[in-house]
Write a protein that holds these residues in place. Structure first.
Motif, short mmCIF file in Angstrom:
data_model
loop_
_atom_site.label_atom_id
_atom_site.label_comp_id
_atom_site.label_asym_id
_atom_site.label_seq_id
_atom_site.Cartn_x
_atom_site.Cartn_y
_atom_site.Cartn_z
N LEU A 31 -4.49 3.38 -1.86
CA LEU A 31 -3.34 2.80 -2.90
C LEU A 31 -2.23 2.61 -2.12
O LEU A 31 -1.45 1.39 -2.34
CB LEU A 31 -3.31 3.90 -3.85
CG LEU A 31 -2.41 3.62 -5.12
CD1 LEU A 31 -3.12 2.66 -5.81
CD2 LEU A 31 -2.10 4.75 -6.01
N LEU A 32 -1.78 3.26 -1.40
CA LEU A 32 -0.27 2.95 -0.57
C LEU A 32 -0.34 1.74 0.01
O LEU A 32 0.58 0.96 0.23
CB LEU A 32 0.23 4.32 0.11
CG LEU A 32 0.46 5.54 -0.56
CD1 LEU A 32 0.69 6.57 0.69
CD2 LEU A 32 1.63 5.27 -1.19
N THR A 33 -1.56 1.54 0.80
CA THR A 33 -1.58 0.09 1.62
C THR A 33 -1.63 -1.02 0.97
O THR A 33 -1.13 -2.04 1.21
CB THR A 33 -3.00 0.38 2.67
OG1 THR A 33 -4.05 0.46 2.09
CG2 THR A 33 -2.68 1.39 3.85
N LYS A 34 -1.98 -0.70 -0.44
CA LYS A 34 -2.23 -1.96 -1.28
C LYS A 34 -1.00 -2.33 -1.93
O LYS A 34 -0.70 -3.67 -1.92
CB LYS A 34 -3.44 -1.73 -2.32
CG LYS A 34 -3.83 -2.77 -3.14
CD LYS A 34 -4.87 -2.39 -4.13
CE LYS A 34 -5.25 -3.55 -4.81
NZ LYS A 34 -6.26 -3.21 -5.85
N TYR A 35 -0.23 -1.41 -2.28
CA TYR A 35 0.85 -1.52 -2.88
C TYR A 35 2.37 -1.28 -2.28
O TYR A 35 3.57 -1.66 -2.95
CB TYR A 35 0.93 -0.77 -4.25
CG TYR A 35 0.00 -1.11 -5.16
CD1 TYR A 35 -0.20 -2.71 -5.87
CD2 TYR A 35 -1.47 -0.31 -5.45
CE1 TYR A 35 -1.23 -2.77 -6.69
CE2 TYR A 35 -2.26 -0.89 -6.12
CZ TYR A 35 -2.18 -2.09 -6.76
OH TYR A 35 -3.18 -2.31 -7.71
N PHE A 36 2.24 -0.78 -1.21
CA PHE A 36 3.73 -0.37 -0.68
C PHE A 36 3.68 -1.02 0.98
O PHE A 36 2.49 -1.17 1.40
CB PHE A 36 3.75 1.13 -0.69
CG PHE A 36 3.85 1.57 -2.11
CD1 PHE A 36 4.91 1.55 -2.69
CD2 PHE A 36 2.82 2.26 -2.61
CE1 PHE A 36 5.07 2.00 -4.19
CE2 PHE A 36 2.66 2.53 -4.06
CZ PHE A 36 3.75 2.44 -4.65
N ALA A 37 5.10 -0.73 1.42
CA ALA A 37 5.11 -1.26 2.81
C ALA A 37 5.23 0.05 3.57
O ALA A 37 6.26 0.86 3.38
CB ALA A 37 6.46 -2.07 2.92
N LEU A 38 4.22 0.36 4.51
CA LEU A 38 4.21 1.65 5.14
C LEU A 38 5.09 1.43 6.62
O LEU A 38 4.95 0.43 7.17
CB LEU A 38 2.79 2.02 5.30
CG LEU A 38 2.17 2.28 4.13
CD1 LEU A 38 0.82 2.31 4.20
CD2 LEU A 38 2.66 3.92 3.48
N GLN A 39 5.90 2.31 6.80
CA GLN A 39 6.70 1.97 7.79
C GLN A 39 6.76 3.27 8.87
O GLN A 39 6.47 4.34 8.54
CB GLN A 39 8.45 1.99 7.24
CG GLN A 39 8.54 0.80 6.44
CD GLN A 39 8.51 -0.47 7.21
OE1 GLN A 39 9.12 -0.57 8.23
NE2 GLN A 39 7.93 -1.24 6.43
N GLN A 40 7.22 2.98 10.31
CA GLN A 40 7.31 3.95 10.99
C GLN A 40 8.52 4.80 10.93
O GLN A 40 9.34 4.26 10.30
CB GLN A 40 7.29 3.54 12.62
CG GLN A 40 6.02 3.18 12.99
CD GLN A 40 6.03 2.30 14.38
OE1 GLN A 40 7.12 2.37 14.83
NE2 GLN A 40 4.89 2.30 14.99
N LEU A 41 8.40 6.35 11.11
CA LEU A 41 9.68 6.80 10.64
C LEU A 41 10.99 6.30 11.25
O LEU A 41 12.04 6.09 10.61
CB LEU A 41 9.57 8.41 11.25
CG LEU A 41 10.94 9.26 10.88
CD1 LEU A 41 11.03 9.25 9.19
CD2 LEU A 41 10.69 10.56 11.23
N GLU A 42 10.82 5.80 12.49
CA GLU A 42 12.08 5.41 13.46
C GLU A 42 12.52 4.02 12.57
O GLU A 42 13.60 4.23 12.41
CB GLU A 42 11.53 4.99 14.89
CG GLU A 42 12.92 4.33 15.61
CD GLU A 42 12.35 3.75 17.09
OE1 GLU A 42 13.23 3.51 17.79
OE2 GLU A 42 11.34 4.09 17.25
#
Length: 190
Positions: free
Chosen positions: A66-77
């Motif tokens: 679900l997260l990959t579909k609707y959100f921009a996933l970022q590295q912590l840095e």
């Protein structure tokens, strides 16, 4: 099955199937802001830790999909330094995992890898070579594996405190926080 577990499942089911997360993302003006989602344990084993610290592999996989579909996933840095965050039209999400237990490698890593999701693990380096648990997790273990009334009597000699702790026996997290208050220090620190 206890009441808290049922409520947790209802909320998770509602968020996942109602597309509520998508609506929140669509209607919120996030202007480069984001959320950090923290996980602790990913396992299907019945564990001594409270439900809020454990997620099943199946539910973890559904959440990540679900997260990959609707959100921009970022590295912590990138998330912390705001690099790449401002350029996304989606709400930015960063995944972190605390404690670094073995199940993260065995269960969470393959799922995170499957969805190509960046994540950060915060490992308790002082426990790497040992079989010990974190101090707070030790207390959860004791709480889970002992007679609770006997435990309350051993933890407090003050009758009023005993009654308060007894009233919280079905709520391990509140029990631990209250015990910390009575003791005057945090149990999750050395």
């Amino acid at each position: 099955m206890n009441f808290r577990k049922n409520i947790y499942r209802i909320i998770t089911f509602t968020l996942f199937y109602s597309k509520l997360l998508w609506m929140i993302n669509f209607f919120l003006s996030h202007n480069g802001r984001g959320l950090i989602l923290g996980y602790h344990r990913v396992t299907d084993k019945n564990d001594f830790l409270p439900n809020g610290l454990i997620i099943s592999e199946k539910l973890f996989s559904k959440q990540l999909k679900l997260l990959t579909k609707y959100f921009a996933l970022q590295q912590l840095e990138n998330f912390v330094t705001r690099r790449e965050r401002l350029h996304s039209s989606k709400l930015n999400i960063c995944i972190t995992i605390d404690d670094g237990y073995k199940d993260i490698y065995e269960s969470a890593f393959p799922i995170l890898n499957k969805y190509n999701i960046p994540f950060t693990i915060f490992i308790c380096t002082g426990l790497i070579e040992s079989k010990r648990l974190l101090p707070l997790h030790q207390l959860y273990y004791i709480f889970h594996n002992n007679d609770k009334l006997d435990l309350v009597n051993k933890l407090s000699s003050v009758q009023e405190n005993r009654l308060i702790l007894q009233s919280l026996l079905g709520q391990p997290e509140k029990f631990m926080r209250t015990l910390e208050r009575f003791l005057g220090f945090q149990l999750n620190s050395k």
